[in-house]
Design an enzyme around this catalytic site. Structure first.
Site, mmCIF file in Angstrom:
data_model
loop_
_atom_site.group_PDB
_atom_site.id
_atom_site.type_symbol
_atom_site.label_atom_id
_atom_site.label_comp_id
_atom_site.label_asym_id
_atom_site.label_seq_id
_atom_site.Cartn_x
_atom_site.Cartn_y
_atom_site.Cartn_z
ATOM 1 N N LEU A 11 0.803 -1.222 0.000
ATOM 2 C CA LEU A 11 0.000 0.000 0.000
ATOM 3 C C LEU A 11 0.837 1.274 0.000
ATOM 4 C CD1 LEU A 11 -2.877 -1.050 2.408
ATOM 5 C CD2 LEU A 11 -2.950 -0.878 -0.077
ATOM 6 N N HIS A 12 2.023 1.218 0.581
ATOM 7 C CA HIS A 12 2.795 2.459 0.621
ATOM 8 C C HIS A 12 3.312 2.896 -0.750
ATOM 9 C CE1 HIS A 12 6.470 -0.108 1.102
ATOM 10 N NE2 HIS A 12 7.022 0.890 0.469
#
Length: 107
Positions: A11-12
């Protein structure tokens, strides 16, 4: 119980908007919390608690990510906002593994 495992540190790499879309799709794929539904996420949670050197390294990684991708490092408050926008009701940070954390997110 149905678990929808998510690879760590995914997700980052995505923008907030894309993270909300990804998380919302994950939420659709799991049962309710009462039925044991949750998502387990392993991600970096930025914060000063690991000391100034690690905090500086996290911010330098954030700058690198802004140049190479749409993603960024997030603190706990920013993760919480993403989970809420994606329709989740609760989360908890289960374990900290250095800068990485195991986060359980509940529908």
């Amino acid at each position: 119980m149905v678990l929808l495992p998510m690879s760590q540190l995914v997700l980052h790499f995505w923008s907030d908007e894309d993270c909300v879309k990804i998380l919302a799709q994950c939420k659709k794929a799991i049962p309710s919390r009462e039925e044991g539904g949750k998502i387990i996420i392993i991600e970096i949670v930025v914060g000063p608690s690991l000391g100034p050197i690690m905090f500086e390294a996290q911010h330098l990684m954030d700058m690198l990510m802004m140049v190479n991708s749409k993603g960024r490092q997030r603190d706990e408050n920013e993760w919480s906002k993403l989970f809420t926008k994606a329709g989740f009701t609760d989360y908890k940070i289960v374990k900290k593994l250095g800068a990485r954390c195991v986060i359980e997110v509940y529908p």
